[in-house]
Design a protein around this motif. Structure first.
Motif, PDB file in Angstrom:
ATOM      1  N   SER A 384       0.822  -1.206   0.000  1.00 17.51           N
ATOM      2  CA  SER A 384       0.000   0.000   0.000  1.00 17.51           C
ATOM      3  C   SER A 384       0.856   1.256   0.000  1.00 17.51           C
ATOM      4  O   SER A 384       0.376   2.341  -0.308  1.00 17.51           O
ATOM      5  N   PHE A 385       2.141   1.120   0.342  1.00 20.05           N
ATOM      6  CA  PHE A 385       3.086   2.229   0.206  1.00 20.05           C
ATOM      7  C   PHE A 385       4.016   1.900  -0.957  1.00 20.05           C
ATOM      8  O   PHE A 385       4.685   0.870  -0.950  1.00 20.05           O
ATOM      9  N   ARG A 386       4.074   2.763  -1.947  1.00 22.27           N
ATOM     10  CA  ARG A 386       5.006   2.544  -3.056  1.00 22.27           C
ATOM     11  C   ARG A 386       5.081   3.791  -3.920  1.00 22.27           C
ATOM     12  O   ARG A 386       4.128   4.569  -4.015  1.00 22.27           O
ATOM     13  N   THR A 387       6.227   3.987  -4.534  1.00 18.05           N
ATOM     14  CA  THR A 387       6.447   5.070  -5.484  1.00 18.05           C
ATOM     15  C   THR A 387       6.492   4.457  -6.880  1.00 18.05           C
ATOM     16  O   THR A 387       7.168   3.454  -7.087  1.00 18.05           O
ATOM     17  N   PHE A 388       5.757   5.041  -7.816  1.00 20.99           N
ATOM     18  CA  PHE A 388       5.688   4.428  -9.143  1.00 20.99           C
ATOM     19  C   PHE A 388       5.646   5.488 -10.238  1.00 20.99           C
ATOM     20  O   PHE A 388       5.378   6.674  -9.986  1.00 20.99           O
ATOM     21  N   VAL A 389       5.923   5.054 -11.452  1.00 23.56           N
ATOM     22  CA  VAL A 389       5.952   5.930 -12.628  1.00 23.56           C
ATOM     23  C   VAL A 389       4.813   5.526 -13.557  1.00 23.56           C
ATOM     24  O   VAL A 389       4.683   4.344 -13.912  1.00 23.56           O
ATOM     25  N   ASP A 390       3.997   6.500 -13.940  1.00 17.63           N
ATOM     26  CA  ASP A 390       2.928   6.251 -14.904  1.00 17.63           C
ATOM     27  C   ASP A 390       3.570   5.971 -16.262  1.00 17.63           C
ATOM     28  O   ASP A 390       4.254   6.842 -16.817  1.00 17.63           O
ATOM     29  N   PRO A 391       3.383   4.776 -16.824  1.00 18.24           N
ATOM     30  CA  PRO A 391       4.068   4.437 -18.079  1.00 18.24           C
ATOM     31  C   PRO A 391       3.656   5.301 -19.265  1.00 18.24           C
ATOM     32  O   PRO A 391       4.431   5.477 -20.206  1.00 18.24           O
ATOM     33  N   SER A 392       2.447   5.863 -19.221  1.00 13.50           N
ATOM     34  CA  SER A 392       1.983   6.661 -20.358  1.00 13.50           C
ATOM     35  C   SER A 392       2.460   8.109 -20.289  1.00 13.50           C
ATOM     36  O   SER A 392       2.746   8.730 -21.320  1.00 13.50           O
ATOM     37  N   GLN A 394       4.917   9.158 -17.773  1.00 12.98           N
ATOM     38  CA  GLN A 394       6.202   9.202 -17.076  1.00 12.98           C
ATOM     39  C   GLN A 394       6.148  10.089 -15.826  1.00 12.98           C
ATOM     40  O   GLN A 394       7.178  10.492 -15.289  1.00 12.98           O
ATOM     41  N   GLU A 395       4.946  10.367 -15.356  1.00 16.82           N
ATOM     42  CA  GLU A 395       4.789  11.168 -14.142  1.00 16.82           C
ATOM     43  C   GLU A 395       5.027  10.290 -12.911  1.00 16.82           C
ATOM     44  O   GLU A 395       4.567   9.142 -12.851  1.00 16.82           O
ATOM     45  N   VAL A 396       5.732  10.833 -11.923  1.00 23.07           N
ATOM     46  CA  VAL A 396       6.061  10.095 -10.706  1.00 23.07           C
ATOM     47  C   VAL A 396       5.017  10.377  -9.630  1.00 23.07           C
ATOM     48  O   VAL A 396       4.686  11.528  -9.363  1.00 23.07           O
ATOM     49  N   THR A 397       4.493   9.323  -9.027  1.00 21.90           N
ATOM     50  CA  THR A 397       3.596   9.445  -7.873  1.00 21.90           C
ATOM     51  C   THR A 397       4.271   8.801  -6.667  1.00 21.90           C
ATOM     52  O   THR A 397       4.701   7.648  -6.729  1.00 21.90           O
ATOM     53  N   THR A 398       4.364   9.560  -5.595  1.00 18.94           N
ATOM     54  CA  THR A 398       5.059   9.096  -4.391  1.00 18.94           C
ATOM     55  C   THR A 398       4.032   8.663  -3.352  1.00 18.94           C
ATOM     56  O   THR A 398       3.561   9.471  -2.557  1.00 18.94           O
ATOM     57  N   GLY A 399       3.683   7.407  -3.375  1.00 15.99           N
ATOM     58  CA  GLY A 399       2.716   6.893  -2.400  1.00 15.99           C
ATOM     59  C   GLY A 399       3.399   6.515  -1.109  1.00 15.99           C
ATOM     60  O   GLY A 399       3.356   5.355  -0.678  1.00 15.99           O
ATOM     61  N   GLU A 400       4.050   7.481  -0.484  1.00 14.28           N
ATOM     62  CA  GLU A 400       4.838   7.224   0.727  1.00 14.28           C
ATOM     63  C   GLU A 400       4.542   8.286   1.785  1.00 14.28           C
ATOM     64  O   GLU A 400       4.123   9.401   1.469  1.00 14.28           O
ATOM     65  N   TYR A 401       4.787   7.910   3.023  1.00 17.22           N
ATOM     66  CA  TYR A 401       4.702   8.879   4.110  1.00 17.22           C
ATOM     67  C   TYR A 401       5.814   9.915   4.012  1.00 17.22           C
ATOM     68  O   TYR A 401       6.914   9.626   3.521  1.00 17.22           O
ATOM     69  N   MET A 402       5.536  11.092   4.531  1.00 20.96           N
ATOM     70  CA  MET A 402       6.562  12.085   4.826  1.00 20.96           C
ATOM     71  C   MET A 402       6.468  12.360   6.316  1.00 20.96           C
ATOM     72  O   MET A 402       5.363  12.531   6.856  1.00 20.96           O
ATOM     73  N   VAL A 403       7.607  12.375   7.013  1.00 19.43           N
ATOM     74  CA  VAL A 403       7.627  12.638   8.449  1.00 19.43           C
ATOM     75  C   VAL A 403       7.752  14.155   8.655  1.00 19.43           C
ATOM     76  O   VAL A 403       8.752  14.752   8.275  1.00 19.43           O
ATOM     77  N   PHE A 404       6.733  14.746   9.266  1.00 16.65           N
ATOM     78  CA  PHE A 404       6.741  16.178   9.544  1.00 16.65           C
ATOM     79  C   PHE A 404       7.336  16.415  10.927  1.00 16.65           C
ATOM     80  O   PHE A 404       6.834  15.877  11.918  1.00 16.65           O
ATOM     81  N   PRO A 405       8.409  17.205  11.023  1.00 17.88           N
ATOM     82  CA  PRO A 405       9.074  17.406  12.323  1.00 17.88           C
ATOM     83  C   PRO A 405       8.271  18.295  13.258  1.00 17.88           C
ATOM     84  O   PRO A 405       7.593  19.230  12.824  1.00 17.88           O
TER      85      PRO A 405
END
Length: 615
Positions: A384-392, A394-405
C-alpha cells in the motif's frame, strides 16, 4: 525463483533449539538467513533469494497460555528473565509484564491481555498493552524492529513499542541463545522512563529444546549486550539474530474511545467557492494541529492531547481518532471554544479495547477465523506504500509517508498549515495523519536507535507529489531560497514501519529533493542516499553497522533493508576525506579551474573558460 526472490529452503522451528541448529547449519554452509513471522514487511525483506528462511509461526507462544505476571502484586516473582523484567518494570512504576514469543502476532497478544485476562472474573486488575494495529502483524518481529508505531493504542501516552521492552531473549548469528536487559538505571527530569546505565546478559548452557532444562549462566565469550540492547529495539529486523521472546511492560487499563470528527456537519464543502472551501479546510487543519501539538493554546491539557492519536484514519480534515481517558469529549469542547460559531460533529463510541475492535472487525471478513482479530491492510500483491511511474505520462507518484518534524509545526504553524491546506486541496496530500509526538520524545531510555526525525516527529502524512515533498523539506531545512541544502550529517527521513523499497531517498547533493525512480539503478546509487541512511540517518546507521559487524561477522543476516545490507559509511567517509585532500591540492595547483572538469583537463572538450592551456 530468482525472479520471485524466494528462499532456497524454509524451516519452521518449534523451539529455540531448532532456531539455533538452523542458524549453525546456515553458517556452516555459508547460506544467508532470512526471518519471517507473518510477512508484513513493506519492502519484502522477510524473504530473500538463496537464503534459509526461518518461518517463526510455529515457535513457542507464551501470551495465549497466560504469560502475564503482576510484578507489584505477585510476591513470588519467577526467577530469571521474569525477575529481571519485573525489577525494571517496578523501577518504571509499571504494574505488570507480559512475555511474548518471537512467532506471536498481535491478535494473540491483544486477546491474551484484553480478553482472556481483563475479562477473567478471577483477576482483580485490568491492563493495557501498547500494540500494532493489525491482528497478523508480528508482536516481537519487524513491527518492533522498525520502532513499533501504535497510533491505535496509546503510544502518545506511553511511548513506542521499543519503549515498552523490558527484557529480550534471542538466538545470535553464532547460534548462542542469550537473554539481556537493563539492570541499572537513573531517573532524569525530562524523561518519562529512567535512563539505562547498565545492561546485563546471560547465555543459555542448557538443553535448548526443553525450556524446563534451560540453564542461564554468565557468558564465557565477550558479547556486546549494550550494543544489542541498542540495536534490536528499532535497528531493523532480520539483522542481529532471531528474537525468541520479548518481555513487554503493561499499563493500567483504560477503555478506548473511537472518536469520529466531522468539521462543519451538514455543509457540502465541495460545492462551496474555492476561497471559502480553503478557509474551512484551514480552520479544521489549524485546530487539529493545535490540539495535538500546541494544546495549551486552545485550553487543552497535554494529558488530554496525549490521550488521543490517529493511525492514519484522521487528520487535518477530521476523520477517526483513537482516544483514552474521555479525551474525545474534550476535543469537542476545545473546538467550541476555538470556533464558537462553527459546528463540529463529534461522535464518541466507547469500547473495551483495540483488541475488541479488531476481533469485531474480523467477523466482517469470512477469511478471518472466528474470534480472531482482523488484518489491516489485507494481504495484497503490491504494498500500500510505493512510489511508481505512470508508463503513459512518465509522471512520478510518491505513495509514501513524509515525516513532519515537531519543530516545524510548533515554530512555523501558520506556514505549514497553509501549505497542508493547499496540498490537500490539490489532491497531492492525503490529509490523514499518523500522529506522533506526545510522550514519545520523553520515553527514550537513552539507548535507542530511533533517529531524531522519528523521535521528535509530529506526524506522518502521505504526500504524493515530488514537487510538494521538496517544498515541505525546504521549510523543514530552512532552505526556502530554493538553493540545494546539505548538512553535516543526514538525519534520516523515512518511517521504517511504513516505507516501501521504492521510497525516494534524498539526493546526496540536495536533501530537499528525492531520488528519481526513472533513473537507472547505477545512477540512483551514485546520486541518492541509501534506504538505510534514510531510515536511521548517518550517525545512527554507522553505530548500527558496527554492532551488526561485531555480532554477525559472516553477514548471514543481510535482508534488503537491513543494516547488514547497507553501505559502509565509515569506509565512504575515509574515501571522502582522501578525496577532499586531493581536491584541496588541485585547487591550489589549478585555482582557475572548474572542479567538475579536472578529470578532463587538457582534453579539448571541456568548457573553454576552465579547460584552458594554463590548466
Amino acid at each position: 525463483a530468482d525472479n520471485f526472490d524466494l528462499p532456497t529452503a524454509v524451516v519452521h522451528p518449534a523451539h529455540v533449539g531448532d532456531v539455533s541448529a538452523a542458524i549453525k547449519f546456515a553458517a556452516e554452509h555459508k547460506i544467508g538467513v532470512s526471518v519471517k513471522t507473518s510477512g508484513h514487511s513493506y519492502t519484502g525483506s522477510s524473504t530473500k533469494n538463496n537464503t534459509l528462511l526461518l518461518n517463526l509461526s510455529k515457535l513457542q507462544k507464551y501470551s495465549p497460555s497466560g504469560s502475564i505476571v503482576e510484578c507489584q502484586v505477585d510476591p513470588n516473582i519467577k526467577e530469571g528473565a521474569y525477575q529481571d523484567a519485573c525489577k525494571y518494570a517496578i523501577g518504571r512504576n509499571k504494574p505488570a509484564v507480559v512475555r511474548v514469543g518471537g512467532g506471536e502476532i498481535w491478535d494473540e497478544v491483544l486477546r491474551a491481555v484484553s480478553v482472556d485476562w481483563n475479562e477473567n472474573e478471577k483477576t482483580t486488575k485490568k491492563y493495557h498493552v501498547v500494540s500494532g494495529a493489525a491482528g497478523t502483524v508480528s508482536a516481537a518481529g519487524g513491527w518492533l524492529a522498525s520502532g513499533g508505531l501504535s497510533g491505535n493504542n496509546g503510544m502518545r501516552l506511553y511511548g513506542l513499542g521499543i519503549d515498552q521492552v523490558l527484557h529480550v531473549e534471542m538466538v545470535l548469528p553464532s547460534g548462542m541463545h542469550v537473554r539481556f536487559g537493563p539492570t541499572e538505571w537513573r531517573k532524569k527530569a525530562n524523561k518519562m522512563y529512567a535512563v539505562t546505565t547498565h545492561v546485563k546478559g546471560y547465555c543459555n548452557q542448557g538443553d535448548l529444546s526443553d525450556e524446563d532444562l534451560w540453564d542461564w549462566q554468565e557468558c564465557s565469550q565477550d558479547i556486546d549486550f549494550y550494543g544489542l540492547w541498542f540495536a534490536v529495539r528499532g535497528g531493523g529486523g532480520g539483522s542481529y539474530g532471531v528474537i525468541t521472546s520479548i518481555y513487554y511492560q503493561l499499563h493500567d487499563y483504560t477503555p478506548l474511545d473511537r472518536v469520529s470528527v466531522l468539521p462543519f456537519p451538514g455543509v457540502d464543502v465541495g460545492s462551496l467557492p474555492v476561497e471559502k472551501r480553503l478557509e474551512l479546510f484551514k480552520k479544521a487543519a489549524e485546530f487539529i494541529l493545535r490540539f495535538f501539538f500546541l494544546p495549551e493554546s486552545i485550553g487543552v491539557t497535554e494529558f488530554a492531547s496525549n490521550s488521543c492519536s490517529s493511525p492514519d484514519s484522521g487528520g487535518t480534515i477530521g476523520g477517526l481518532f483513537q482516544c483514552f481517558n474521555g479525551a474525545g469529549s474534550i476535543m469537542k469542547g476545545a473546538w467550541e471554544r476555538f470556533y464558537p460559531n462553527d459546528l463540529l460533529g463529534v461522535f464518541v463510541n466507547t469500547i473495551p479495547s483495540w483488541g475488541h475492535h479488531m476481533v469485531s472487525e474480523g467477523t466482517k471478513n469470512s477469511n478471518v477465523p472466528e474470534g480472531r482479530a482482523a488484518d489491516s491492510p489485507r494481504p495484497m500483491i503490491y504494498p500500500s506504500f510505493r512510489t511508481f511511474v505512470d508508463p503513459s505520462t512518465q509522471e512520478v507518484t510518491t505513495g509514501e509517508y513524509m515525516v513532519f518534524p515537531m519543530d516545524a509545526i510548533v515554530n512555523k504553524l501558520d506556514k505549514v498549515c497553509d501549505m497542508l491546506v493547499q496540498c490537500y486541496s490539490e489532491g497531492k496530500c492525503s490529509g490523514n495523519m499518523y500522529i506522533l509526538g506526545g510522550k514519545i520524545p520523553s520515553a527514550d531510555d537513552g539507548m535507542s536507535p530511533l533517529p531524531p526525525h522519528r523521535r521528535y516527529g509530529a506526524f506522518n502524512m502521505g504526500v504524493y507529489s515530488p514537487a510538494w515533498r521538496t517544498k515541505f523539506k525546504q521549510v523543514f531545512y530552512g532552505a526556502e531560497d530554493g538553493k540545494p541544502f546539505v548538512g553535516d550529517s543526514f538525519p534520516g527521513e523515512l518511517c521504517h514501519n511504513h516505507a516501501s523499497a521504492t521510497f525516494p531517498t534524498a539526493l546526496k547533493d540536495d536533501w530537499t529533493k528525492g531520488c528519481d525512480p526513472r533513473w537507472p539503478e547505477e545512477e540512483r546509487k551514485e546520486k541518492c542516499l541509501s534506504y538505510q541512511e534514510a531510515a536511521w540517518g548517518t550517525d545512527v546507521l554507522i553505530k548500527l553497522y558496527g554492532i551488526h559487524a561485531a555480532v554477525d561477522p559472516d553477514n548471514l543476516f543481510n535482508c534488503w533493508d537491513c543494516v547488514g545490507n547497507a553501505p559502509d559509511l565509515k569506509a565512504e567517509k575515509k574515501k571522502d576525506k582522501k578525496k577532499d585532500k586531493e581536491t584541496k591540492k588541485k585547487m591550489k595547483k589549478y585555482p582557475d579551474c572548474n572542479p567538475d572538469d579536472w578529470t578532463e583537463i587538457g582534453d579539448g572538450y571541456c568548457d573553454s573558460d576552465y579547460n584552458n592551456t594554463e590548466c
